[in-house]
Design an enzyme around this catalytic site. Structure first.
Site, PDB file in Angstrom:
ATOM      1  N   LYS A  62      -5.988   8.158  -4.120  1.00  0.00           N
ATOM      2  CA  LYS A  62      -5.251   7.008  -3.581  1.00  0.00           C
ATOM      3  C   LYS A  62      -4.176   7.460  -2.587  1.00  0.00           C
ATOM      4  O   LYS A  62      -2.983   7.169  -2.746  1.00  0.00           O
ATOM      5  CB  LYS A  62      -4.643   6.191  -4.725  1.00  0.00           C
ATOM      6  CG  LYS A  62      -5.682   5.646  -5.702  1.00  0.00           C
ATOM      7  CD  LYS A  62      -5.031   4.897  -6.852  1.00  0.00           C
ATOM      8  CE  LYS A  62      -6.063   4.253  -7.768  1.00  0.00           C
ATOM      9  NZ  LYS A  62      -6.912   5.222  -8.490  1.00  0.00           N
ATOM     10  N   ASP A  65       0.608   7.726   2.564  1.00  0.00           N
ATOM     11  CA  ASP A  65       1.722   8.452   3.177  1.00  0.00           C
ATOM     12  C   ASP A  65       1.672   8.175   4.671  1.00  0.00           C
ATOM     13  O   ASP A  65       0.892   7.326   5.125  1.00  0.00           O
ATOM     14  CB  ASP A  65       1.604   9.956   2.876  1.00  0.00           C
ATOM     15  CG  ASP A  65       2.967  10.651   2.764  1.00  0.00           C
ATOM     16  OD1 ASP A  65       3.795  10.450   3.686  1.00  0.00           O
ATOM     17  OD2 ASP A  65       3.197  11.371   1.780  1.00  0.00           O
TER      18      ASP A  65
END
EC number: 4.1.1.23
Length: 236
Positions: A62, A65
């Protein structure tokens, strides 16, 4: 990569536990998910080891960023041989596009799909905790369209949103569904669940199953029962 097989979530504490577990399947080619628990405990080599053992690997970390960081992470994971990766659609289109750029030469063999809303998220939590004042299905639909626009192969979604997503993205956009529980199983910490057969009839492209297999007294028999229910639903 045959994504129509049930994907087994290897939410296990070590590489040894994971390899011992898949070894119980007598050489059967599996599709397994390496999530945060196993990846952080065992390190990247667990992906390589599972690939060397002949299994397809869904690396479900997942990623979420800034685009350049996600690009680098996707590059690293694709070099390990991961067949499927996840990023959070909430990271935005630029971040999702960066994940594809990171694949490089592996773009032909590694697919990226996006997390829409976690299957543990209830409509109430969406409104009161995330402060999203639209129905949950509308939030999922929006993320799915954004992921498709970014060039991703599909999304992770509950079975309850699968048909709606297919209606706006087309049938070839993958709808990978966790939160699968055989009839009579405990729901656990999932909020939006379905049986394997129901998920198939509701439009899921693939299913991810963890505890009902890994915690079963006979994991091989449990896997085969889930696979049979899933396949029956797909043919119905």
């Amino acid at each position: 990569m045959d994504i129509t097989r049930p994907i087994i979530a290897l939410d296990l504490p070590s590489a040894e536990a994971a390899l011992d577990f898949v070894g119980r399947f007598d050489g059967e080619n599996l599709f397994v998910k390496v999530g945060m628990e196993l990846f952080y405990a065992a390190g990247p080599s667990v992906v390589t080891s599972l690939k060397e053992a002949g299994h397809d690997v869904f690396c479900d970390l997942k990623l979420h960023d800034i685009p350049n960081t996600v690009k680098g992470a996707a590059s690293s994971l694709s070099r390990l041989g991961a067949d499927l990766l996840t990023v959070h659609a909430a990271g935005g289109r630029s971040m999702m596009e960066a994940s594809l750029e990171g694949l490089g030469d592996a773009a032909e063999t590694t697919r990226v799909i996006a997390i829409t809303q976690l299957t543990s998220t209830s409509p109430e939590a969406l409104k009161t905790e995330q402060l999203v004042d639209v129905p949950l299905v509308e939030s999922v639909r929006n993320y799915a369209k954004l992921a498709q626009a970014a060039g991703l192969a599909g999304v992770v979604c509950s079975a309850h949103e699968a048909a709606d997503i297919a209606s706006v993205t087309g049938p070839n956009f993958l709808r990978v569904t966790p939160g699968i529980r055989p009839a009579g199983s405990a729901v656990g910490d999932q909020s939006r669940v379905a049986t394997p057969g129901n998920a198939a009839s509701m439009g899921s492209s693939a299913i991810v199953v963890g505890r009902p297999i890994t915690k079963a007294d006979d994991p091989v028999a449990a896997y085969h029962a889930i696979r049979d229910d899933w396949n029956a639903g797909r043919k119905a």
